[in-house]
Design a protein around this motif. Structure first.
Motif, PDB file in Angstrom:
ATOM      1  N   UNK A 103       0.854  -1.179   0.000  1.00 22.37           N
ATOM      2  CA  UNK A 103       0.000   0.000   0.000  1.00 22.37           C
ATOM      3  C   UNK A 103       0.898   1.239   0.000  1.00 22.37           C
ATOM      4  N   UNK A 104       0.393   2.329  -0.591  1.00 25.02           N
ATOM      5  CA  UNK A 104       1.226   3.523  -0.731  1.00 25.02           C
ATOM      6  C   UNK A 104       0.469   4.783  -0.338  1.00 25.02           C
ATOM      7  N   UNK A 105       1.126   5.630   0.445  1.00 27.04           N
ATOM      8  CA  UNK A 105       0.642   6.982   0.727  1.00 27.04           C
ATOM      9  C   UNK A 105       1.152   7.897  -0.373  1.00 27.04           C
ATOM     10  N   UNK A 106       0.268   8.735  -0.943  1.00 30.06           N
ATOM     11  CA  UNK A 106       0.702   9.560  -2.073  1.00 30.06           C
ATOM     12  C   UNK A 106      -0.188  10.797  -2.207  1.00 30.06           C
ATOM     13  N   UNK A 107       0.137  11.631  -3.201  1.00 34.12           N
ATOM     14  CA  UNK A 107      -0.705  12.743  -3.661  1.00 34.12           C
ATOM     15  C   UNK A 107      -1.074  13.715  -2.541  1.00 34.12           C
ATOM     16  N   UNK A 108      -0.110  14.076  -1.732  1.00 31.14           N
ATOM     17  CA  UNK A 108      -0.366  15.048  -0.661  1.00 31.14           C
ATOM     18  C   UNK A 108      -0.046  16.445  -1.162  1.00 31.14           C
ATOM     19  N   UNK A 109      -1.054  17.308  -1.176  1.00 26.27           N
ATOM     20  CA  UNK A 109      -0.824  18.707  -1.526  1.00 26.27           C
ATOM     21  C   UNK A 109      -1.855  19.582  -0.831  1.00 26.27           C
ATOM     22  N   UNK A 110      -1.364  20.688  -0.269  1.00 29.39           N
ATOM     23  CA  UNK A 110      -2.203  21.641   0.450  1.00 29.39           C
ATOM     24  C   UNK A 110      -2.012  23.026  -0.152  1.00 29.39           C
ATOM     25  N   UNK A 111      -3.128  23.705  -0.405  1.00 29.69           N
ATOM     26  CA  UNK A 111      -3.080  25.079  -0.901  1.00 29.69           C
ATOM     27  C   UNK A 111      -2.169  25.909  -0.002  1.00 29.69           C
ATOM     28  N   UNK A 112      -1.190  26.608  -0.577  1.00 27.72           N
ATOM     29  CA  UNK A 112      -0.256  27.395   0.249  1.00 27.72           C
ATOM     30  C   UNK A 112      -0.950  28.348   1.215  1.00 27.72           C
ATOM     31  N   UNK A 113      -2.103  28.870   0.855  1.00 26.50           N
ATOM     32  CA  UNK A 113      -2.812  29.809   1.724  1.00 26.50           C
ATOM     33  C   UNK A 113      -3.365  29.139   2.978  1.00 26.50           C
ATOM     34  N   UNK A 114      -3.421  27.792   2.961  1.00 23.97           N
ATOM     35  CA  UNK A 114      -3.970  27.054   4.100  1.00 23.97           C
ATOM     36  C   UNK A 114      -2.895  26.293   4.877  1.00 23.97           C
ATOM     37  N   UNK A 115      -1.657  26.618   4.639  1.00 18.96           N
ATOM     38  CA  UNK A 115      -0.577  25.936   5.351  1.00 18.96           C
ATOM     39  C   UNK A 115      -0.373  26.578   6.720  1.00 18.96           C
ATOM     40  N   UNK A 116      -1.349  26.368   7.557  1.00 14.62           N
ATOM     41  CA  UNK A 116      -1.389  26.931   8.897  1.00 14.62           C
ATOM     42  C   UNK A 116      -2.392  26.126   9.711  1.00 14.62           C
TER      43      UNK A 116
END
Length: 347
Positions: free
Chosen positions: A123-136
């Motif tokens: 199994x693989x963890x992948x595709x993690x991305x967060x809008x820069x404006x919400x990196x808090x």
């Protein structure tokens, strides 16, 4: 309110927007391509998986982080159930070979890279991305760690071995010293093109063109040797989150940029061993504390998770407001799965 749930087709435009933002972050985020057809197919795979219609090789879960106050998708993360069952899953295994001759009084150990399919079926963890404006406000940890909580709830759907490929080092212009020293000589294309083709599933060319014999690390450039198993600086925070949950580097790197693969047994994950099932009690007000908790409804098809700072005391009950319970689609006496966002010192 921020909530994580399964992706649905109504989210496609927002997910495509996130893919465009990811593209601004540079090369290496190829699991979120700027291609609406591919992104729509990812959502379809999730839907088919939840309906029990997907074969293991195609099973996948794509999660979205939604800001419910404006009904906007601001982050994505995913789990592949079993990689390498439809097409080979490649990486390099970092190993050692000994060259010795008693007659010449020579004994030398040499680091080598072997083309490997050792993670087939993981199994693989992948595709993690967060809008820069919400990196808090711990949104990044929330979005990443939801996957561990989902695995804890539905362990029988996943493999015993879990991996996550970390983005390797590339410079501000998107050049990978590892690729320039090795891959380019076999593929005759730049790093961006090869990485994109791999990310969108066109991996047959890897088997056709990559060297089948061990690669001696000492024959690579100094710059390439220096970045083997090194992460891109932008990836370090995400990697630290995964390592805090039990994953670690065990000697495998990406064939394109030499980024490390982290891995763990699912049975060793913190969420598997420390999450608790509590009964919901709805109250007008809750006492809040500095500790934050992931709270999931454990409803497979309608899975959703909140990040709250309600006071979780000893016992089998979690006090929640009516708004929180409604967001999770739970009622009085329903069970929820609870895990502290950060590892507790006494654990």
């Amino acid at each position: 309110m921020m909530i994580v749930r399964h992706a649905a087709h109504r989210d496609l435009d927002d997910i495509y927007r996130l893919a465009q933002r990811a593209g601004e972050s540079g090369i290496g985020l190829t699991s979120l391509p700027q291609n609406k057809e591919i992104l729509a197919a990812r959502i379809t795979r999730t839907t088919c998986t939840l309906e029990g219609l997907a074969e293991k090789a195609d099973a996948s879960y794509l999660f979205v982080l939604e800001d419910t106050t404006i009904q906007k998708i601001v982050g994505v993360s995913a789990i592949e159930v079993a990689v390498g069952l439809n097409e080979p899953f490649y990486n390099f295994r970092v190993a050692t070979q000994v060259h010795a001759s008693k007659a010449l009084n020579v004994y030398k150990t040499l680091d080598t890279l072997f083309l490997s399919n050792d993670h087939t079926g993981c199994s693989e963890l992948c595709t993690l991305f967060l809008d820069p404006e919400y990196r808090k406000n711990q949104n990044g940890k929330f979005l990443s760690k939801v996957r561990f909580l989902f695995i804890a709830a539905f362990r029988s759907f996943f493999e015993e071995r879990l991996i996550a490929e970390m983005r390797g080092f590339s410079d501000e212009n998107g050049h990978s010293p590892f690729w320039d020293s090795l891959g380019y000589h076999f593929f005759n294309m730049d790093f961006a093109a090869a990485d994109y083709l791999s990310g969108v599933g066109q991996k047959v060319f890897i088997a056709e063109l990559m060297p089948r014999f061990p690669v001696y690390v000492d024959l690579l450039s100094k710059e390439a040797r220096a970045v083997i198993a090194e992460m891109h600086p932008h990836t370090l925070p995400a990697a630290k989150v995964l390592m805090s949950e039990g994953l670690k580097y065990q000697g495998y790197v990406d064939i394109f940029d030499a980024g490390p693969t982290l891995e763990a047994k699912t049975s060793d994950l913190r969420a598997v061993n420390e999450s608790r099932l509590l009964k919901v009690k709805i109250v007008d007000q809750v006492e809040t504390v500095n500790i934050q908790y992931l709270v999931a409804n454990d409803q497979y098809k309608d899975y959703c998770v909140l990040l709250i700072n309600n006071n979780v005391q000893e016992g089998d009950t979690l006090l929640m407001t009516a708004q929180q319970a409604q967001a999770l689609n739970v009622s009085e006496q329903d069970q929820v799965r609870v895990l502290a966002l950060e590892k507790m010192e006494n654990n």
